[in-house]
Design an enzyme around this catalytic site. Structure first.
Site, PDB file in Angstrom:
ATOM      1  N   ASP A 165       0.712  -1.057  -0.088  1.00 54.76           N
ATOM      2  CA  ASP A 165      -0.127   0.020   0.109  1.00 54.76           C
ATOM      3  C   ASP A 165       0.770   1.330  -0.063  1.00 54.76           C
ATOM      4  O   ASP A 165       0.586   2.070   0.657  1.00 54.76           O
ATOM      5  CB  ASP A 165      -0.906  -0.091   1.117  1.00 54.76           C
ATOM      6  CG  ASP A 165      -1.944  -0.997   0.999  1.00 54.76           C
ATOM      7  OD1 ASP A 165      -2.008  -1.794   0.272  1.00 54.76           O
ATOM      8  OD2 ASP A 165      -2.804  -0.955   1.976  1.00 54.76           O
ATOM      9  N   ASP A 186      -0.214  -4.553  -3.821  1.00 57.20           N
ATOM     10  CA  ASP A 186      -1.287  -3.529  -3.972  1.00 57.20           C
ATOM     11  C   ASP A 186      -0.832  -2.129  -3.655  1.00 57.20           C
ATOM     12  O   ASP A 186      -1.478  -1.323  -2.951  1.00 57.20           O
ATOM     13  CB  ASP A 186      -2.414  -3.573  -3.094  1.00 57.20           C
ATOM     14  CG  ASP A 186      -3.086  -5.304  -3.115  1.00 57.20           C
ATOM     15  OD1 ASP A 186      -2.926  -5.872  -4.201  1.00 57.20           O
ATOM     16  OD2 ASP A 186      -3.664  -5.681  -1.994  1.00 57.20           O
TER      17      ASP A 186
END
Length: 337
Positions: A165, A186
């Site tokens: 992230d 991600d």
């Protein structure tokens, strides 16, 4: 008022970015230095706190150094933050580092893990390295470098580092130009933001997905990547080979487009991933590419939910269709050359 404000922003602030070097503060800037003198600040957070809480345009200039702190920018008026550099166009010349260490395990939300959190419209970052140094964890390893909630935001020749992230492009129209973005899981993600990425180096550090679009409805938001390079980070883990993807769908209507991408990172041959094997989440996604080249896609065998665009289809995806027809009024076009 809007005309005079725009004239000030683009006539007085942005030209400083056009020079080959920026080693002195633009006139009127709030100054941050590790050797702060009278009228200066030793931390970015104290400099931000000193800004008037009004709609005035403010600039901050940071001298070289590593500043270990977490910073929230949340005021009414625009803020531009400049880092000292001898080459404004090259992130490898950055000398200002903003670093913090936090993860979801010790924070109330993804956003609050962020090293730098932007919640102000019309903000701009130049030549900053922003890091979340938490590292890797099996659970609750979300550790954001930049959490971005403002509209008409731009990051120019910056570098962003984390593992999971890294970049929370969550709300508003935003551009990332000629920057470096590194992570594994991600590491470019968000729910309601729409973002245009151009001329960046995107570095994968371990097994995982570059993007995780959380788009939850069939709206106009998307992530558009144009003329970027996807590489393996210089210190990537060995598990990167064949276990890295361009994206997976965090939201039901995930929408990500890659155009003219050079991919040297050793991607999985599927290129795109389901969310989870037991929850694919691919029925309404739009994962598309045009002219992806390089050894990372040489053996591509894309799934049925991925789309290969032809030239006429790809031409429909531009900076204007992504962040708005008024993009030239707030994007520093120097970084599009």
């Amino acid at each position: 008022m809007l005309l005079s404000l725009a004239a000030f922003i683009f006539g007085s602030v942005l030209p400083a970015a056009y020079a080959a070097a920026r080693t002195s503060p633009p006139v009127g800037s709030v100054v941050v230095s590790q050797n702060a003198t009278a009228g200066q600040f030793s931390t970015l957070s104290s400099a931000v706190a000193s800004l008037p809480n009004d709609d005035s345009t403010q600039t901050i200039f940071i001298f070289p150094g590593t500043y270990k702190e977490q910073v929230l920018v949340d005021r009414e008026g625009p803020v531009t933050i400049f880092g000292w550099t001898e080459n404004t166009m090259d992130f490898n010349s950055n000398t200002v580092v903003l670093a913090h260490n936090a993860s979801l395990a010790t924070s109330s939300s993804d956003d609050t893990t962020g090293t730098l959190r932007i919640k102000t419209n019309n903000s701009r970052l130049y030549n900053l390295d922003i890091r979340n140094d938490f590292g890797v964890a099996e659970t609750n390893g979300q550790a954001i470098a930049l959490s971005q909630y403002g509209s008409q935001f731009g990051a120019y020749a910056c570098r962003f580092f984390s593992y999971q992230d890294t970049l929370y492009a969550n709300e508003g129209n935003q551009v990332y130009l000629k920057s470096y973005i590194e992570g594994a899981v991600d590491f470019i993600f968000g729910r309601e933001g729409t973002a245009y990425f151009y001329g960046n180096t995107i570095a994968t550090k371990g097994a995982g997905c570059v993007t995780a679009s959380g788009r939850e409805s069939n709206d106009t938001n998307l992530y558009l990547f144009e003329s970027n390079t996807v590489v393996a980070a210089s210190d990537a883990f060995s598990n990167i080979t064949g276990k890295t993807f361009l994206g997976r769908p965090w939201g039901d209507f995930a929408k990500v487009v890659f155009k003219n991408t050079v991919i040297t990172a050793p991607l999985d041959e599927a290129i795109w991933s389901v969310w989870q094997p037991t929850d694919p989440n691919t029925e309404d996604v739009f994962f598309a590419e045009f002219n992806s080249t390089g050894p990372g896609v040489a053996d591509a065998d894309r799934p049925s939910f991925a789309t290969l665009l032809d030239s006429s289809q790809a031409a429909q995806y531009t900076i204007a269709t992504t962040v708005g027809s008024d993009w030239a009024t707030w994007v520093d076009t120097t970084y599009l050359s």
